[in-house]
Design an enzyme around this catalytic site. Structure first.
Site, PDB file in Angstrom:
ATOM      1  N   ASP A  44      47.181  19.881  43.376  1.00  0.00           N
ATOM      2  CA  ASP A  44      45.889  20.215  42.513  1.00  0.00           C
ATOM      3  C   ASP A  44      45.432  19.076  41.770  1.00  0.00           C
ATOM      4  OD1 ASP A  44      44.165  21.142  40.227  1.00  0.00           O
ATOM      5  OD2 ASP A  44      45.186  23.209  40.368  1.00  0.00           O
ATOM      6  N   VAL A  45      44.371  18.648  41.751  1.00  0.00           N
ATOM      7  CA  VAL A  45      43.912  17.352  41.266  1.00  0.00           C
ATOM      8  C   VAL A  45      43.953  17.491  39.625  1.00  0.00           C
ATOM      9  CG1 VAL A  45      42.455  16.434  43.013  1.00  0.00           C
ATOM     10  CG2 VAL A  45      41.294  17.959  41.013  1.00  0.00           C
TER      11      VAL A  45
ATOM     12  N   ASN B 257      36.737  13.536  45.367  1.00  0.00           N
ATOM     13  CA  ASN B 257      35.714  14.120  45.940  1.00  0.00           C
ATOM     14  C   ASN B 257      35.921  15.723  45.438  1.00  0.00           C
ATOM     15  OD1 ASN B 257      33.781  15.586  48.030  1.00  0.00           O
ATOM     16  ND2 ASN B 257      35.673  16.465  48.415  1.00  0.00           N
TER      17      ASN B 257
ATOM     18  N   TYR C  30      29.642  21.445  33.972  1.00  0.00           N
ATOM     19  CA  TYR C  30      29.559  20.249  35.149  1.00  0.00           C
ATOM     20  C   TYR C  30      28.628  19.175  34.993  1.00  0.00           C
ATOM     21  CZ  TYR C  30      28.671  19.947  40.288  1.00  0.00           C
ATOM     22  OH  TYR C  30      28.776  19.258  41.637  1.00  0.00           O
TER      23      TYR C  30
ATOM     24  N   LYS D 194      30.131  15.397  35.474  1.00  0.00           N
ATOM     25  CA  LYS D 194      29.716  14.323  36.595  1.00  0.00           C
ATOM     26  C   LYS D 194      29.258  13.102  35.800  1.00  0.00           C
ATOM     27  CE  LYS D 194      30.719  16.962  40.130  1.00  0.00           C
ATOM     28  NZ  LYS D 194      31.766  16.193  41.158  1.00  0.00           N
TER      29      LYS D 194
ATOM     30  N   THR E 284      27.256  23.684  51.402  1.00  0.00           N
ATOM     31  CA  THR E 284      28.780  23.970  51.701  1.00  0.00           C
ATOM     32  C   THR E 284      29.133  25.411  51.054  1.00  0.00           C
ATOM     33  OG1 THR E 284      29.211  23.067  49.364  1.00  0.00           O
ATOM     34  CG2 THR E 284      29.068  21.364  51.273  1.00  0.00           C
TER      35      THR E 284
HETATM   36  P1  NDP Z   1      33.681  22.933  48.517  1.00  0.00           P
HETATM   37  O1  NDP Z   1      33.813  24.110  47.565  1.00  0.00           O
HETATM   38  O2  NDP Z   1      33.114  23.162  49.898  1.00  0.00           O
HETATM   39  O3  NDP Z   1      34.979  22.540  48.650  1.00  0.00           O
HETATM   40  C1  NDP Z   1      35.830  21.940  47.638  1.00  0.00           C
HETATM   41  C2  NDP Z   1      37.041  21.284  48.135  1.00  0.00           C
HETATM   42  O4  NDP Z   1      37.814  20.834  46.837  1.00  0.00           O
HETATM   43  C3  NDP Z   1      38.050  22.087  48.829  1.00  0.00           C
HETATM   44  O5  NDP Z   1      38.554  21.192  49.932  1.00  0.00           O
HETATM   45  C4  NDP Z   1      38.951  22.551  47.803  1.00  0.00           C
HETATM   46  O6  NDP Z   1      40.101  23.074  48.605  1.00  0.00           O
HETATM   47  C5  NDP Z   1      39.058  21.515  46.938  1.00  0.00           C
HETATM   48  N1  NDP Z   1      39.387  21.739  45.624  1.00  0.00           N
HETATM   49  C6  NDP Z   1      38.901  22.513  44.735  1.00  0.00           C
HETATM   50  N2  NDP Z   1      39.759  22.470  43.610  1.00  0.00           N
HETATM   51  C7  NDP Z   1      40.478  21.561  43.712  1.00  0.00           C
HETATM   52  C8  NDP Z   1      41.526  21.275  42.697  1.00  0.00           C
HETATM   53  N3  NDP Z   1      41.726  21.512  41.679  1.00  0.00           N
HETATM   54  N4  NDP Z   1      42.354  20.276  43.481  1.00  0.00           N
HETATM   55  C9  NDP Z   1      42.429  19.804  44.857  1.00  0.00           C
HETATM   56  N5  NDP Z   1      41.613  20.177  45.544  1.00  0.00           N
HETATM   57  C10 NDP Z   1      40.603  21.065  45.120  1.00  0.00           C
HETATM   58  O7  NDP Z   1      32.797  21.895  47.868  1.00  0.00           O
HETATM   59  P2  NDP Z   1      31.574  20.707  48.157  1.00  0.00           P
HETATM   60  O8  NDP Z   1      32.291  20.186  49.558  1.00  0.00           O
HETATM   61  O9  NDP Z   1      30.188  21.354  48.055  1.00  0.00           O
HETATM   62  O10 NDP Z   1      31.973  19.801  46.965  1.00  0.00           O
HETATM   63  C11 NDP Z   1      32.599  18.633  46.962  1.00  0.00           C
HETATM   64  C12 NDP Z   1      32.164  17.629  45.965  1.00  0.00           C
HETATM   65  O11 NDP Z   1      31.077  17.295  45.897  1.00  0.00           O
HETATM   66  C13 NDP Z   1      32.463  18.087  44.589  1.00  0.00           C
HETATM   67  O12 NDP Z   1      33.012  17.282  43.799  1.00  0.00           O
HETATM   68  C14 NDP Z   1      31.265  18.674  44.188  1.00  0.00           C
HETATM   69  O13 NDP Z   1      31.076  18.850  42.612  1.00  0.00           O
HETATM   70  C15 NDP Z   1      30.272  17.767  44.701  1.00  0.00           C
HETATM   71  N6  NDP Z   1      29.000  18.184  44.933  1.00  0.00           N
HETATM   72  C16 NDP Z   1      28.358  18.820  45.669  1.00  0.00           C
HETATM   73  C17 NDP Z   1      27.501  19.293  45.684  1.00  0.00           C
HETATM   74  C18 NDP Z   1      26.747  20.427  46.885  1.00  0.00           C
HETATM   75  O14 NDP Z   1      25.445  20.792  46.898  1.00  0.00           O
HETATM   76  N7  NDP Z   1      27.835  21.124  47.622  1.00  0.00           N
HETATM   77  C19 NDP Z   1      26.226  18.785  45.196  1.00  0.00           C
HETATM   78  C20 NDP Z   1      26.456  17.612  44.644  1.00  0.00           C
HETATM   79  C21 NDP Z   1      28.109  17.494  44.319  1.00  0.00           C
HETATM   80  P3  NDP Z   1      41.152  24.101  47.882  1.00  0.00           P
HETATM   81  O15 NDP Z   1      40.228  25.257  47.476  1.00  0.00           O
HETATM   82  O16 NDP Z   1      41.932  24.369  48.939  1.00  0.00           O
HETATM   83  O17 NDP Z   1      41.875  23.726  46.659  1.00  0.00           O
END
Ligand code: NDP
Length: 250
Positions: free
Chosen positions: A62-63, A89, A155, A159, A190
């Site tokens: 967990d980050v 990410n 948020y 960011k 996503t």
């Molecule tokens: P998803 O919700 O699809 O995936 C998020 C990922 O982060 C999963 O692998 C999840 O896995 C992991 N995660 C969540 N919380 C934690 C934590 N505390 N520690 C470690 N891992 C964690 O998100 P997206 O792929 O859409 O987003 C990825 C990044 O891109 C984020 O930073 C988001 O803010 C950014 N972003 C996304 C946009 C979009 O439109 N989708 C637009 C702009 C930015 P698990 O639950 O197993 O921990």
């Protein structure tokens, strides 16, 4: 120009189990890197590593937890030898509330993962980069660092904070061989945006405000990350590439 390849390099991608992180991990593997992904759930990590195939490994962390990130840094060195690239990410956006209705715990949750998480991973994994005098960090920020999103104060603050942190880290680390840059996605299909994309009115509003008139695929985020992580970007630090269909330009 240095080649846009990651051949011989090693990378850690947080939040690599699905969505944008998984697509970035795949892009980095295709570009020749060995990649360790991290996310909270061991099952999701294992499933993603199986999907990614040769060159991929994973670790549950967990980050937002300092001890998890110390363990991740150690595991990455054990698996990869050294880490050349860190992609911060992992991110969340679980509440859709105006500030007057936001609990302190909700604000804190977003800041802990999206801002403090980047600090913890950068500090833990950046240490080895500084010792070796080379490394590239790519943070996944958002158009939300540049444009106010409704019901998204925490948020947006997190960011924008990451982008400011990248500039400060560039002052501290660029002369020591470690580059820190950002990729700011627009709206990407996503799990994070599934509710939004399924709502015709909200999706239509996003499409209207995006010059390319569509949401992105996760795969479209990988190219900019691979470039910034590669030696082709050897003179780039403190920069942000918007991969947003032109949205910030409006
Ligand atoms: P998803 O919700 O699809 O995936 C998020 C990922 O982060 C999963 O692998 C999840 O896995 C992991 N995660 C969540 N919380 C934690 C934590 N505390 N520690 C470690 N891992 C964690 O998100 P997206 O792929 O859409 O987003 C990825 C990044 O891109 C984020 O930073 C988001 O803010 C950014 N972003 C996304 C946009 C979009 O439109 N989708 C637009 C702009 C930015 P698990 O639950 O197993 O921990």
């Amino acid at each position: 120009m240095g080649p846009v390849t990651l051949k011989g390099k090693t990378a850690v991608v947080t939040g690599g189990s699905r969505g944008i992180g998984l697509a970035i991990a795949r892009g980095m593997l295709d570009a020749g890197a060995r990649v360790m992904i991290a996310s909270r759930s061991q099952d999701s990590v294992d499933a993603a590593v199986a999907k990614l195939g040769a060159g991929a490994s994973g670790f549950a962390a967990d980050v937002s937890k300092e001890s998890d990130i110390a363990a991740l840094a150690e595991a990455a060195i054990g698996e990869l030898g050294a880490v050349d690239i860190l992609v911060n990410n992992a991110g969340i956006n679980p509440y859709y509330k105006r500030t007057e209705h936001t609990e302190l715990a909700e604000w804190q949750h977003i800041i802990d993962v999206n801002l403090t998480g980047v600090f913890l991973c950068t500090r833990a994994i950046g240490q080895g980069m500084l010792e070796r005098g080379k490394g590239a960090i790519v943070n996944i920020t958002s158009v939300a660092a540049h444009q106010g999103l409704t019901r998204g104060a925490a948020y947006c603050a997190a960011k924008a904070g990451v982008e400011a942190m990248s500039k400060s880290l560039t002052q501290d680390w660029a002369a020591r061989g470690v580059r820190v840059n950002n990729v700011a996605p627009g709206y990407v299909k996503t799990d994070l945006t599934a509710g939004l994309a399924a709502n015709d009115a909200l999706r239509g509003e996003i499409e209207d405000r995006t010059p390319m008139t569509r949401l992105a695929t996760a795969e479209e985020m990988a190219g900019a990350v691979v470039f910034l992580a590669s030696d082709a970007a050897s003179y780039v630090s403190g920069a942000t590439i918007a991969v947003d269909g032109g949205r910030i330009a409006t």
